[in-house]
Design an enzyme around this catalytic site. Structure first.
Site, short mmCIF file in Angstrom:
data_model
loop_
_atom_site.label_atom_id
_atom_site.label_comp_id
_atom_site.label_asym_id
_atom_site.label_seq_id
_atom_site.Cartn_x
_atom_site.Cartn_y
_atom_site.Cartn_z
N LYS A 41 0.80 -1.22 0.00
CA LYS A 41 0.00 0.00 0.00
C LYS A 41 0.83 1.28 0.00
O LYS A 41 0.49 2.24 -0.65
CB LYS A 41 -0.93 0.00 1.23
CG LYS A 41 -2.23 -0.74 0.97
CD LYS A 41 -3.06 -0.86 2.24
CE LYS A 41 -2.81 -2.21 2.88
NZ LYS A 41 -3.11 -2.29 4.29
N SER A 130 16.40 2.88 0.35
CA SER A 130 15.44 3.11 -0.73
C SER A 130 14.61 4.36 -0.44
O SER A 130 14.27 5.13 -1.34
CB SER A 130 14.49 1.91 -0.87
OG SER A 130 15.21 0.77 -1.24
P1 ADP Z 1 15.27 -0.05 2.75
O1 ADP Z 1 13.88 0.31 2.34
O2 ADP Z 1 15.67 0.51 4.09
O3 ADP Z 1 16.31 0.16 1.71
P2 ADP Z 1 14.64 -2.89 2.52
O4 ADP Z 1 13.45 -3.36 3.29
O5 ADP Z 1 14.49 -2.86 1.07
O6 ADP Z 1 15.22 -1.56 3.10
O7 ADP Z 1 15.91 -3.73 2.94
C1 ADP Z 1 16.07 -5.09 2.84
C2 ADP Z 1 17.37 -5.46 3.51
O8 ADP Z 1 18.44 -4.83 2.83
C3 ADP Z 1 17.52 -5.02 4.97
O9 ADP Z 1 18.27 -5.99 5.64
C4 ADP Z 1 18.27 -3.73 4.89
O10 ADP Z 1 19.01 -3.50 6.07
C5 ADP Z 1 19.19 -4.06 3.73
N1 ADP Z 1 19.67 -2.85 3.08
C6 ADP Z 1 18.96 -1.85 2.54
N2 ADP Z 1 19.77 -0.89 2.04
C7 ADP Z 1 21.03 -1.30 2.29
C8 ADP Z 1 22.32 -0.74 2.07
N3 ADP Z 1 22.49 0.45 1.52
N4 ADP Z 1 23.39 -1.46 2.46
C9 ADP Z 1 23.23 -2.64 3.07
N5 ADP Z 1 22.06 -3.22 3.33
C10 ADP Z 1 20.97 -2.56 2.95
#
Ligand code: ADP
Length: 165
Positions: A41, A130
């Site tokens: 959502k 993200s």
């Molecule tokens: P976000 O929305 O914070 O980028 P996600 O839910 O897509 O996170 O993240 C999935 C996994 O990837 C999590 O374990 C998050 O800590 C990891 N992650 C996200 N961005 C990074 C990054 N820049 N470096 C390392 N791990 C990351």
């Protein structure tokens, strides 16, 4: 055959996620990248779009050992269903630690045989999320060092800019 599930929102996939996937491939025979469905959502991209972008971004990365899927509901149920050995997560900074620590222990309580493996990305990506990428892109900022080129174009299109400027 050692398999890890790498769960997340990936909204959109960033170079930080890709760094964790390639590190995960050094430890595991197979990495299942699992896009979370039940938070859809509030996302910028649909689950289908997010999976498509991960697929494109990992095309040149031992892609026969990477599977891109989505899942709904409890992560441990999905991990059990797939017969995976571990959950893969990225740790960027201390701020990630508390939540990740709680979640890892809860998941292990729910599914005893599964441990969470944390990996640290290259320091270039340690402040990258993200959410931040979406925010910067929505104000027209340059995100080209944070995401693959085609993701940058998709962000521009989503944010109402011209796709190829
Ligand atoms: P976000 O929305 O914070 O980028 P996600 O839910 O897509 O996170 O993240 C999935 C996994 O990837 C999590 O374990 C998050 O800590 C990891 N992650 C996200 N961005 C990074 C990054 N820049 N470096 C390392 N791990 C990351």
């Amino acid at each position: 055959m050692r398999t890890a599930v790498y769960p997340g929102s990936f909204d959109p996939v960033t170079n930080g996620h890709l760094d964790i996937i390639s590190r995960g491939l050094k430890l595991f025979d197979r990495v299942i990248v699992a896009v979370l469905v039940n938070r859809e959502k509030n996302t910028m991209f649909t689950v289908g779009e997010r999976m498509e972008m991960i697929s494109e971004a990992t095309r040149n990365m031992l892609s026969e050992r990477i599977e891109i899927t989505s899942f709904d509901g409890l992560l441990v149920n999905y991990v059990r269903e797939r017969g995976a050995d571990a959950i893969l997560r990225g740790i960027r900074a201390i701020s990630d630690f508390e939540y990740e620590f709680q979640m890892a222990l809860m998941n292990r309580k729910l599914l005893k045989q599964v441990d969470t493996v944390f990996m640290m990305p290259d320091e270039r990506y340690s402040y990258l999320s993200s959410k931040l990428v979406r925010e910067v892109a929505s104000f027209g900022g340059d995100v080209s060092v944070f995401v693959p080129g085609f993701v940058e174009k998709r962000l521009k299109t989503k944010c109402g800019g011209r796709p190829d400027v």
